[in-house]
Design an enzyme around this catalytic site. Structure first.
Site, mmCIF file in Angstrom:
data_model
loop_
_atom_site.group_PDB
_atom_site.id
_atom_site.type_symbol
_atom_site.label_atom_id
_atom_site.label_comp_id
_atom_site.label_asym_id
_atom_site.label_seq_id
_atom_site.Cartn_x
_atom_site.Cartn_y
_atom_site.Cartn_z
ATOM 1 N N GLU A 157 -2.860 32.054 -60.306
ATOM 2 C CA GLU A 157 -2.001 32.992 -59.890
ATOM 3 C C GLU A 157 -1.332 33.428 -60.449
ATOM 4 O OE1 GLU A 157 -3.311 32.149 -54.928
ATOM 5 O OE2 GLU A 157 -1.549 30.804 -55.770
ATOM 6 N N GLY A 167 0.043 26.988 -51.967
ATOM 7 C CA GLY A 167 -0.418 26.331 -51.064
ATOM 8 C C GLY A 167 -2.150 26.101 -50.449
ATOM 9 N N GLY A 168 -2.768 26.818 -51.497
ATOM 10 C CA GLY A 168 -3.861 27.213 -51.857
ATOM 11 C C GLY A 168 -4.499 26.304 -52.774
ATOM 12 N N THR A 183 -4.980 34.495 -53.379
ATOM 13 C CA THR A 183 -5.627 33.764 -53.392
ATOM 14 C C THR A 183 -4.738 33.791 -51.532
ATOM 15 O OG1 THR A 183 -7.274 32.504 -55.297
ATOM 16 C CG2 THR A 183 -6.650 31.504 -53.253
ATOM 17 N N ASP A 226 -0.622 39.230 -53.943
ATOM 18 C CA ASP A 226 -1.304 38.141 -53.199
ATOM 19 C C ASP A 226 -0.648 37.478 -52.654
ATOM 20 O OD1 ASP A 226 -1.719 35.485 -53.375
ATOM 21 O OD2 ASP A 226 -1.694 35.195 -55.894
ATOM 22 N N GLY A 227 -0.079 36.514 -52.047
ATOM 23 C CA GLY A 227 0.341 36.038 -51.019
ATOM 24 C C GLY A 227 1.587 34.857 -51.902
ATOM 25 N N ALA A 228 1.916 34.254 -50.433
ATOM 26 C CA ALA A 228 3.479 33.451 -50.834
ATOM 27 C C ALA A 228 3.453 32.231 -49.143
ATOM 28 C CB ALA A 228 4.162 34.013 -50.863
ATOM 29 N N ASP A 229 3.929 31.025 -50.375
ATOM 30 C CA ASP A 229 4.176 30.322 -48.797
ATOM 31 C C ASP A 229 5.364 30.690 -48.313
ATOM 32 O OD1 ASP A 229 1.464 29.191 -49.161
ATOM 33 O OD2 ASP A 229 2.210 28.293 -51.113
HETATM 34 C C1 5RP Z 1 -2.781 30.112 -52.985
HETATM 35 C C2 5RP Z 1 -0.651 30.458 -52.417
HETATM 36 C C3 5RP Z 1 -1.100 31.498 -51.293
HETATM 37 O O1 5RP Z 1 -1.031 32.463 -51.508
HETATM 38 C C4 5RP Z 1 -0.570 30.965 -50.006
HETATM 39 O O2 5RP Z 1 -0.536 29.694 -50.287
HETATM 40 C C5 5RP Z 1 -0.110 32.137 -49.550
HETATM 41 O O3 5RP Z 1 -1.533 31.399 -48.121
HETATM 42 P P1 5RP Z 1 -2.024 32.390 -46.849
HETATM 43 O O4 5RP Z 1 -1.669 33.895 -47.148
HETATM 44 O O5 5RP Z 1 -3.272 31.644 -47.104
HETATM 45 O O6 5RP Z 1 0.242 32.018 -46.010
HETATM 46 O O7 5RP Z 1 -0.854 30.007 -53.405
HETATM 47 O O8 5RP Z 1 -2.415 28.721 -54.256
#
Ligand code: 5RP
Length: 229
Positions: free
Chosen positions: A108, A101-102, A31, A86-89
């Site tokens: 996740e 962050g989302g 996400t 997946d992404g990460a903050d």
């Molecule tokens: C959502 C997350 C996202 O992976 C994280 O916030 C990174 O988001 P982005 O790719 O928009 O920088 O953990 O819950």
């Protein structure tokens, strides 16, 4: 707000991650803005005849995947995922992450826990020496709001209930998010285990031992970190 360079880096990382997906794989779909780019790249592959089944980590990702024609399985119904993206903050070279962050951290984490190969994709801004500049998202059952506040303060955290459009942010699981400042975190594993013991916390955004590879784009170049087994 991401700038043009960050957006380009996110796309570069997303494209690199797709190479780890094989035909007929069950794929955990993350996400956020970076994961979204990977999902769009996967959808392009599917149009070219590639077969995958996605497992979404949020309602937003589920809607996106459906709109792109990606076949899906519900997270609660799968017992194994081949690869997740997946992404990460924030991340460190020790493969520790802050995510959420989302607000999708709980699902996740389940996606990552079920996955044989966990890939994190980021732009160049997410690498840190120590986690903690990004406040740790913590998903809290509303019935435990005050109790968890007290517990987090005892753990030297400063929790702030997330507000969106003037209202409490509500997760896909109908909970609150407390964005919690612990300062720079010396021992993420210890803090993760302390948070795991607090009743009322569904999940927290410290991801330890849940990542195999991190693909970070720097300009058009990919810097890869692979965990040795
Ligand atoms: C959502 C997350 C996202 O992976 C994280 O916030 C990174 O988001 P982005 O790719 O928009 O920088 O953990 O819950």
């Amino acid at each position: 707000m991401a700038n043009d360079n960050q957006n380009l880096e996110k796309l570069t990382a997303a494209k690199a991650a797709i190479n780890y997906v094989k035909n007929n794989d069950v794929v955990g779909l993350g996400t956020g803005s970076t994961a979204t780019l990977a999902i769009k790249e996967l959808a392009k592959r599917i149009k070219d005849g590639f077969k995958i089944t996605g497992v979404p980590s949020s309602e937003a990702t589920k809607e996106l995947a459906i709109s792109l024609g990606i076949p899906l399985l519900a997270l609660g119904k799968v017992s194994s995922i081949d690869v997740s993206i997946d992404g990460a903050d924030e991340f460190t070279k020790e493969f520790n992450l802050i995510k959420g962050g989302g607000g999708a951290l709980f699902r996740e984490k389940i996606v990552a826990s079920l996955s044989k190969k966990r890939i994190i994709i980021t732009d160049g801004s997410k690498l840190v020496e120590r986690l903690g500049a990004f406040k740790v998202p913590i998903e809290v059952n509303p019935n435990a709001e005050k109790y968890v506040m007290i517990k987090l303060k005892k753990l030297k955290g400063t929790p702030v209930k997330r507000i969106e459009n003037g209202k409490a942010f509500i997760t896909d699981n109908q909970n609150y998010i407390f964005d919690t400042d612990f300062g720079l975190i010396d021992d993420p594993e210890k803090l993760a285990s302390e948070l795991n013991q607090v009743d009322g916390i569904l999940a927290h955004g410290i991801f330890v031992n849940l990542t195999d590879s991190i693909l970070m784009a720097k300009g058009e170049e990919i810097i890869s970190y692979h965990k040795s087994i």
